[in-house]
Write an enzyme that holds these catalytic residues in place. Structure first.
Site, PDB file in Angstrom:
ATOM      1  N   GLY A  16       0.850  -1.205   0.000  1.00 49.92           N
ATOM      2  CA  GLY A  16       0.000   0.000   0.000  1.00 49.92           C
ATOM      3  C   GLY A  16       0.876   1.242   0.000  1.00 49.92           C
ATOM      4  O   GLY A  16       1.844   1.319   0.750  1.00 49.92           O
ATOM      5  N   ILE A 136       0.607   3.260   6.328  1.00 56.50           N
ATOM      6  CA  ILE A 136      -0.231   4.119   7.186  1.00 56.50           C
ATOM      7  C   ILE A 136      -0.737   3.369   8.413  1.00 56.50           C
ATOM      8  O   ILE A 136      -1.171   3.982   9.371  1.00 56.50           O
ATOM      9  CB  ILE A 136      -1.429   4.709   6.410  1.00 56.50           C
ATOM     10  CG1 ILE A 136      -2.356   3.601   5.901  1.00 56.50           C
ATOM     11  CG2 ILE A 136      -0.965   5.626   5.291  1.00 56.50           C
ATOM     12  CD1 ILE A 136      -3.742   4.095   5.523  1.00 56.50           C
ATOM     13  N   ASP A 137      -0.677   2.028   8.389  1.00 60.41           N
ATOM     14  CA  ASP A 137      -1.267   1.238   9.484  1.00 60.41           C
ATOM     15  C   ASP A 137      -0.472   1.311  10.789  1.00 60.41           C
ATOM     16  O   ASP A 137      -0.989   1.015  11.852  1.00 60.41           O
ATOM     17  CB  ASP A 137      -1.383  -0.238   9.063  1.00 60.41           C
ATOM     18  CG  ASP A 137      -2.210  -0.402   7.805  1.00 60.41           C
ATOM     19  OD1 ASP A 137      -3.016   0.487   7.513  1.00 60.41           O
ATOM     20  OD2 ASP A 137      -2.035  -1.426   7.112  1.00 60.41           O
ATOM     21  N   GLY A 195     -11.076  14.386  19.265  1.00 64.14           N
ATOM     22  CA  GLY A 195     -12.077  14.526  20.335  1.00 64.14           C
ATOM     23  C   GLY A 195     -13.309  13.672  20.083  1.00 64.14           C
ATOM     24  O   GLY A 195     -14.432  14.068  20.420  1.00 64.14           O
ATOM     25  N   ARG A 269     -25.652   8.457  10.929  1.00 68.44           N
ATOM     26  CA  ARG A 269     -25.071   8.457   9.588  1.00 68.44           C
ATOM     27  C   ARG A 269     -23.717   7.745   9.623  1.00 68.44           C
ATOM     28  O   ARG A 269     -23.068   7.705  10.668  1.00 68.44           O
ATOM     29  CB  ARG A 269     -24.845   9.888   9.077  1.00 68.44           C
ATOM     30  CG  ARG A 269     -26.114  10.653   8.810  1.00 68.44           C
ATOM     31  CD  ARG A 269     -26.786  10.139   7.532  1.00 68.44           C
ATOM     32  NE  ARG A 269     -27.927  10.966   7.162  1.00 68.44           N
ATOM     33  CZ  ARG A 269     -29.165  10.793   7.623  1.00 68.44           C
ATOM     34  NH1 ARG A 269     -29.423   9.822   8.480  1.00 68.44           N
ATOM     35  NH2 ARG A 269     -30.141  11.588   7.207  1.00 68.44           N
TER      36      ARG A 269
HETATM   37  O1  F6P Z   1      -1.879  -1.460   4.462  1.00 69.09           O
HETATM   38  C1  F6P Z   1      -2.378  -0.248   4.033  1.00 69.09           C
HETATM   39  C2  F6P Z   1      -3.855  -0.346   3.714  1.00 69.09           C
HETATM   40  O2  F6P Z   1      -4.275   0.922   3.275  1.00 69.09           O
HETATM   41  C3  F6P Z   1      -4.729  -0.861   4.853  1.00 69.09           C
HETATM   42  O3  F6P Z   1      -5.039   0.128   5.795  1.00 69.09           O
HETATM   43  C4  F6P Z   1      -5.927  -1.358   4.088  1.00 69.09           C
HETATM   44  O4  F6P Z   1      -6.598  -2.379   4.816  1.00 69.09           O
HETATM   45  C5  F6P Z   1      -5.319  -1.889   2.834  1.00 69.09           C
HETATM   46  O5  F6P Z   1      -4.069  -1.274   2.668  1.00 69.09           O
HETATM   47  C6  F6P Z   1      -6.152  -1.665   1.591  1.00 69.09           C
HETATM   48  O6  F6P Z   1      -5.494  -2.255   0.525  1.00 69.09           O
HETATM   49  P1  F6P Z   1      -5.937  -2.072  -0.973  1.00 69.09           P
HETATM   50  O7  F6P Z   1      -5.615  -0.677  -1.384  1.00 69.09           O
HETATM   51  O8  F6P Z   1      -5.138  -3.077  -1.709  1.00 69.09           O
HETATM   52  O9  F6P Z   1      -7.423  -2.305  -1.038  1.00 69.09           O
END
Ligand code: F6P
Length: 367
Positions: A16, A136-137, A195, A269
């Site tokens: 990713g 980003i995780d 928050g 929502r």
């Molecule tokens: O590992 C980064 C990430 O953005 C995760 O947060 C998410 O679950 C995954 O990749 C999504 O992957 P893709 O873009 O292949 O659907």
């Protein structure tokens, strides 16, 4: 033996994308040029390595790109690289291109691939391989932050600020789902910073029923309090990490069902932020982190180290700071992957600490 002038080093981004990857590429190109290396960019991660798609890195282009999200090299989740055939083709590219080193910028899967590359022996000696954590995780061990986390966190906070405006105007409850795979770090940190009234993370191990109870209780309390205090607060914002395996639409349905007998009309929502969280202009922190980690990783290769990841110094990191940057540590990739597996299974001391803190924060937020 390390790298010498004229040696060819390939850089790839994989998995990713993460904001700040381009800044890491720019630093690799600039530092590599400074060291007299021939720096090559690989298109689309391991897929490009298999197919031999490499080109010289262009510093001017990367100067511009470093201000943008994504990755100019392109990225992919290559299934073929996990096969013996795919790895044989990658080895052929490495030999044909006379590569002496490879820098891999990516997350857990990408660093697993880097480990496989580190066992390759070229005509000039063992291939020198280093990893730069980008995801980003924030689910990698041996670094307190991976590239991209800070930008993603800011993106979520900005989105929540906007949602708060409309939620407050309409006295609504919002469930906002954010990325992070199975790691609740992004949801929790963004929840604290924005928050939010509650944060739902996989690490809390709650059942569907418990999650619905939690949200319903929050909504009832917010509305009761608002009623008593003269409409002070009649909105609720819940951040849900994607790792919590309950679909947002279903959660809304269950919450609405439970609140249907409520004397006050309650509107719920759902906003799924999805890939919005992964794109966008990298924050200054992510640009700098990308640059510093790439610098340290490349200099480590030049100094003859291999099979390591450059991490931002963090909790539980016991290795000595790397000589080129006191905020950076170099950890063997084998250790990075083993520690990351423990982190993902919740068995790492950091995972246990996070779980405990997440629980504490949950209560504090819900006050
Ligand atoms: O590992 C980064 C990430 O953005 C995760 O947060 C998410 O679950 C995954 O990749 C999504 O992957 P893709 O873009 O292949 O659907």
């Amino acid at each position: 033996m390390g790298l010498t002038k004229g040696d060819r080093v390939a850089v790839l981004t994989s998995g990713g994308d993460a904001p700040g990857m381009n800044a890491a590429l720019r630093a690799a190109a600039r530092v590599g040029a400074e060291l007299g290396l021939e720096m090559l960019g690989v298109e689309d991660g391991y897929a490009g390595l298999i197919e031999g798609r490499l080109a010289p890195m262009r510093i001017r282009e990367l100067d511009e790109a470093s201000r943008r999200g994504g990755t100019v090299l392109g990225t992919a989740r290559s299934k073929r690289f996990m096969t013996p055939g795919g790895q044989a083709d990658a080895r052929a590219t490495i030999a044909r291109e006379r590569l002496r080193g490879v820098l891999v910028v990516g997350g857990n899967g990408s660093l697993t691939g880097a480990r496989a590359l580190a066992s390759i022996v070229t005509e000039a000696g063992p291939l020198l391989v280093a990893g730069v954590p980008a995801s980003i995780d924030n689910d990698l061990a041996c670094t307190s932050m991976s590239i991209g986390v800070d930008t993603a966190m800011n993106t979520i906070v900005e989105a929540c600020d906007r949602i708060f405006d409309t939620a407050t105007a309409h006295h609504r409850t919002f469930i906002v789902e954010v990325m992070g795979r199975d790691c609740g770090y992004l949801a929790m940190t963004a929840g604290i910073a924005s928050g939010a009234d509650a944060v739902l993370v996989r690490e809390s191990d709650k059942t569907e029923g418990q999650i619905v109870d939690q949200v319903v209780l929050l909504v009832r309390r917010a509305y009761d309090e608002a009623h008593r205090a003269g409409d002070a607060k009649r909105r609720v914002l819940v951040i849900k990490s994607e790792g919590v395996k309950i679909d947002c639409a279903r959660l809304k349905e269950l919450v609405d069902e439970r609140l249907s007998d409520s004397p006050t009309h309650v509107d719920t929502r759902v906003t799924v932020l999805g890939h919005v969280v992964r794109g966008g202009t990298p924050s200054a922190f992510d640009r700098l982190l990308g640059a510093r980690l790439a610098n340290a990783a490349l200099r480590a290769l030049a100094g003859g180290q291999s099979d390591v990841m450059a991490g931002w110094i963090g909790p539980g990191v016991t290795h000595a700071p790397c000589p080129w940057d006191p905020y950076v540590v170099l950890t063997p990739l084998e250790e990075v992957l083993a520690q990351t597996a423990l982190l993902m299974k919740g068995e790492h001391p950091l995972a246990q600490w996070r779980k405990r803190v997440f629980q504490e924060v949950e209560h504090i937020l819900e006050r």
